[in-house]
Write an enzyme that holds these catalytic residues in place. Structure first.
Site, short mmCIF file in Angstrom:
data_model
loop_
_atom_site.label_atom_id
_atom_site.label_comp_id
_atom_site.label_asym_id
_atom_site.label_seq_id
_atom_site.Cartn_x
_atom_site.Cartn_y
_atom_site.Cartn_z
N LYS A 34 0.82 -1.21 0.00
CA LYS A 34 0.00 0.00 0.00
C LYS A 34 0.86 1.26 0.00
CE LYS A 34 -3.86 -2.29 2.29
NZ LYS A 34 -4.28 -2.87 1.06
N CYS A 35 1.87 1.25 -0.84
CA CYS A 35 2.86 2.32 -0.91
C CYS A 35 2.79 2.98 -2.28
CB CYS A 35 4.25 1.71 -0.69
SG CYS A 35 5.64 2.82 -0.90
N GLY A 36 3.20 4.22 -2.36
CA GLY A 36 3.26 4.90 -3.65
C GLY A 36 4.21 4.22 -4.63
N THR A 38 4.48 0.87 -4.82
CA THR A 38 4.02 -0.51 -5.01
C THR A 38 4.00 -0.90 -6.49
OG1 THR A 38 2.76 -0.43 -2.97
CG2 THR A 38 2.13 -2.12 -4.54
#
Length: 163
Positions: A34-36, A38
């Site tokens: 759930k990371c920018g 990803t």
């Protein structure tokens, strides 16, 4: 000491060592769902697809230490990676990559490849470490580095792979 000396746990919960990757060029990445960054799973898989049969692999280590961006358990992480990005490269159990509970592998990686201004701490998800076929750390890449930008370094190291 090399990466081959470390015991790890696969995403399925099986204990193993990284000696399975001897004589391969390895890219170790701390990941999060759930990371920018990803979307980098896609490029990491592309690298694995392109160079996997030449002695290259990607090893993904999920971590929830950066703003809780990897909240799932191992089964959820594995499912997410397969369904959304077709990840087939080896993934491992969720670990800490910094602090007092940092996995010894990541202590080794950061000690052997400090970041900008000599900082050893991993600052964010998708920090990448390129490993020589002898198990030594060659280079560290920031989360901002698109995996495709690493291709020249991978290709250079692949010249040393014994087939």
């Amino acid at each position: 000491m090399s990466i081959y000396d470390f015991e790890v746990e696969t995403i399925k919960g099986e204990k193993t060592t990284l000696s399975d990757y001897k004589n391969q060029v390895v890219l170790i990445v701390n990941t999060a769902s759930k990371c920018g960054f990803t979307l980098q799973y896609k490029e990491l898989q592309e690298l694995y697809d392109q160079y996997g049969d030449q002695g290259f692999t990607v090893l993904g280590f999920p971590c929830n230490q950066f703003m809780g961006q990897e909240p799932g358990d191992n089964k959820e992480i594995e499912s997410f990676c397969e369904m959304n990005y077709g990840v087939r490269f080896p993934m491992f159990s969720k670990i800490d990559v910094k602090g007092e509970n940092a996995h010894p592998l990541f202590v080794f990686l950061t000690n052997n490849a400090p970041g900008i201004l000599g900082s050893k701490a991993i600052k964010w998800n998708f920090t990448k470490f390129l490993i020589h076929i002898n198990g030594e750390v060659v280079k560290r890449y920031s989360p901002n580095t698109n995996p495709i930008e690493i291709k020249p370094d991978i290709e250079n190291l692949l010249k040393e792979v014994v087939k």
